[in-house]
Design an enzyme around this catalytic site. Structure first.
Site, PDB file in Angstrom:
ATOM      1  N   GLY A   1       0.691  -1.177   0.248  1.00  0.00           N
ATOM      2  CA  GLY A   1      -0.004   0.073   0.104  1.00  0.00           C
ATOM      3  C   GLY A   1       0.940   1.443  -0.004  1.00  0.00           C
TER       4      GLY A   1
ATOM      5  N   HIS B   1       3.218   4.825   2.927  1.00  0.00           N
ATOM      6  CA  HIS B   1       4.469   4.416   3.685  1.00  0.00           C
ATOM      7  C   HIS B   1       5.607   4.852   3.277  1.00  0.00           C
ATOM      8  CE1 HIS B   1       1.749   1.652   5.923  1.00  0.00           C
ATOM      9  NE2 HIS B   1       1.493   0.981   4.694  1.00  0.00           N
TER      10      HIS B   1
ATOM     11  N   HIS C   1      -0.777   0.222  10.027  1.00  0.00           N
ATOM     12  CA  HIS C   1      -2.162   1.011   9.811  1.00  0.00           C
ATOM     13  C   HIS C   1      -2.964   1.116  10.889  1.00  0.00           C
ATOM     14  CE1 HIS C   1      -0.353  -1.890   6.923  1.00  0.00           C
ATOM     15  NE2 HIS C   1      -0.380  -1.038   5.918  1.00  0.00           N
TER      16      HIS C   1
END
Lengths: 333, 333
Positions: B54, B57, B219
């Site tokens: 994802g 980051h 997360h």
């Protein structure tokens, strides 16, 4: 205040222990706990490159001590000038007999302490000359350029001055190159949130949620305008106009670009911003010879971004391209 | 939400434009807008190194595409897995005929999409093998290691796997080296504040002011304990104990250490924390062969820090020492 610290009054000391232990290849302690130098310094016959400034801007200032970069750095408390003694000891640590170029930012405390340190250095037989960075266009009008603050353009000034020293320029040559570098730099910052000095425990300035401050300084100094938060595109347009109104650029010009987050800005947002700046420079026919995008000059956990544009000539291009190695900036090829 | 964005639903696309424009030496676009590769990829005869994950980051994941690092990366929405199609196209971009090592983190979406992509890659004649990072000790007990999440240890896994590929290891050799790397990694995170996904517009989890969450995921996944905020010293003690209880280390052991800020943590605090970790490892007779301290694997503007310890043997030392060049990690010498 949720932070990773021990004693709020000892954050600089505690952090310096970490820097020293983590990177012995970049840092050697000196007798002055507020002065770090490269293991190689002083290098006989090379002009020593020194800077100094307040802490809380990491990787500035100490992160640019390294190979083909700074030889020594004087370290102040958070957002405060190093002492005259620290500047003096940094000069001594960096002097390899060819003199020292002290390349620093235009703040009252730094000006005073550097001046005092030079007096003592001169008495001790060390030649020190200075360049005072004043790249922040928001801090005074062009007619009073000597009042402008030094901000992230300092990094490009150090890069150029140190590369000149590494190439064997003498002290006057290094000073001329560094002066040219900062003369060709224009910077502007935008703040989206404030920051808290641990020993103070609450923000030393405020930015209302939903607003941003254009031209804010690295220590929360007032900017030129407070406005509702804008899109990245509008921020880029406003900031680039402020910079280009001060130092026009056009077709065929080449620049080095430094876009720095102020600490808490997510990295992906710096690249959203970069794309907006690149598009506008490209439309004007301005080529970006080299770009630095990241958290290069921060203010603790402040949110925001700074834009620095340096117009290049052949000499500045050659110097900005010299490889360098440090915690804050490693440049290969 | 004060942020530097345009359309909140387009932050990944907009950021990718910036990455591509800023660093043509690291990134080449592919036909899939969610796949970037190095200009050199695919390299004939070299095992291709791929990851995916994802966004949000940064510099992970795409920041580790580069020389002697990742060949291609599949890019997801913020905090979401890339699609199977993106993984497949990353495999295709990286395969130079010697197969592809897909080194990724243990998350349900990534597991599912990598599995689907491998099925299609195999049908297309590309050999893909995987290593699934599970270095986060807080996410499941040691008896259920297969349930643990991959966190910052992934960076060391990529570094080792990619160095093995650069040295000419075959696919099984690369996989064995990367598997050994992550097997020797243990990580733990601590969160001090939350973060906001722009398209959501409010934090997706909360950390009360004055508290911290030990073992929190990248997360906001729940950790092992919520406690009042502690000193850096106490944080280091707690976190190191959690790591060493899981994977004991003692006199004569050598490690690589990765300490990453989660986005908004001031750099100086990472070094205060580093000094605390170093002191404790040193007292146990554990030598730090190589350390990485900085914002290597973030979660937007979250405050906090992660600790990753990798025990080294001669092979891992040789591989971790191979020079590398990328946006997120440049290692000279």
């Amino acid at each position: 205040m949720n932070r990773i610290i021990n004693d709020p009054d000892q954050v600089v000391e505690d952090a310096l222990q970490g820097f020293l232990k983590a990177y012995p290849e970049y840092y050697t302690a000196t007798e002055n706990p507020r002065v770090l130098k490269t293991p190689a310094a002083p290098i006989a016959g090379k002009v020593g490159i020194v800077t100094g400034g307040g802490s809380g801007h990491e990787p500035a200032f100490l992160g640019y001590v390294g190979k083909n970069l700074l030889d020594a750095v004087a370290i102040g408390e958070i957002f405060s000038s190093p002492t005259a003694g620290a500047f003096l000891d940094a000069f001594k640590s960096a002097d390899g007999g060819a003199g020292v170029a002290c390349l620093y930012g235009n703040y009252a405390g730094d000006n005073m302490n550097v001046k005092m340190a030079i007096k003592k250095a001169t008495a001790a037989g060390i030649a020190v000359k200075t360049v005072v960075a004043n790249d922040d266009v928001a801090s005074a009008p062009a007619s009073e350029k000597e009042k402008r603050r030094g901000v992230a353009g300092e990094i490009l000034m150090w890069k150029v001055g140190a590369a000149a020293a590494a190439k064997g320029y003498d002290l006057d040559g290094v000073i001329a190159a560094a002066q040219k570098a900062i003369d060709q730099c224009r910077s502007i910052g935008i703040g989206l949130s404030s920051c808290t000095i641990p020993a103070v425990g609450k923000p030393n300035f405020f930015i209302e949620d939903g607003t941003m401050e254009i031209g804010i300084g690295h220590h929360g100094e007032p900017g030129v305008e407070i406005s509702p938060i804008q899109s990245a595109s509008a921020m880029a347009e406003t900031m680039l106009n402020l910079v280009l109104n001060d130092r026009p650029l056009g077709k065929g010009d080449e620049v080095a670009l430094l876009i720095s987050g102020l600490g808490a800005t997510p990295v992906m947002e710096l690249y959203i911003y970069y794309a907006e700046i690149e598009k506008r420079l490209s439309a004007r026919g301005v080529a970006i010879h080299r770009r630095y995008v990241g958290n290069y000059f921060t203010s603790l956990e402040m949110m925001g971004v700074t834009l620095t544009v340096m117009k290049l000539d052949d000499e500045l291009k050659a110097l900005i391209d010299v490889p360098a190695q440090s915690l804050g900036l490693t440049q290969v090829e």
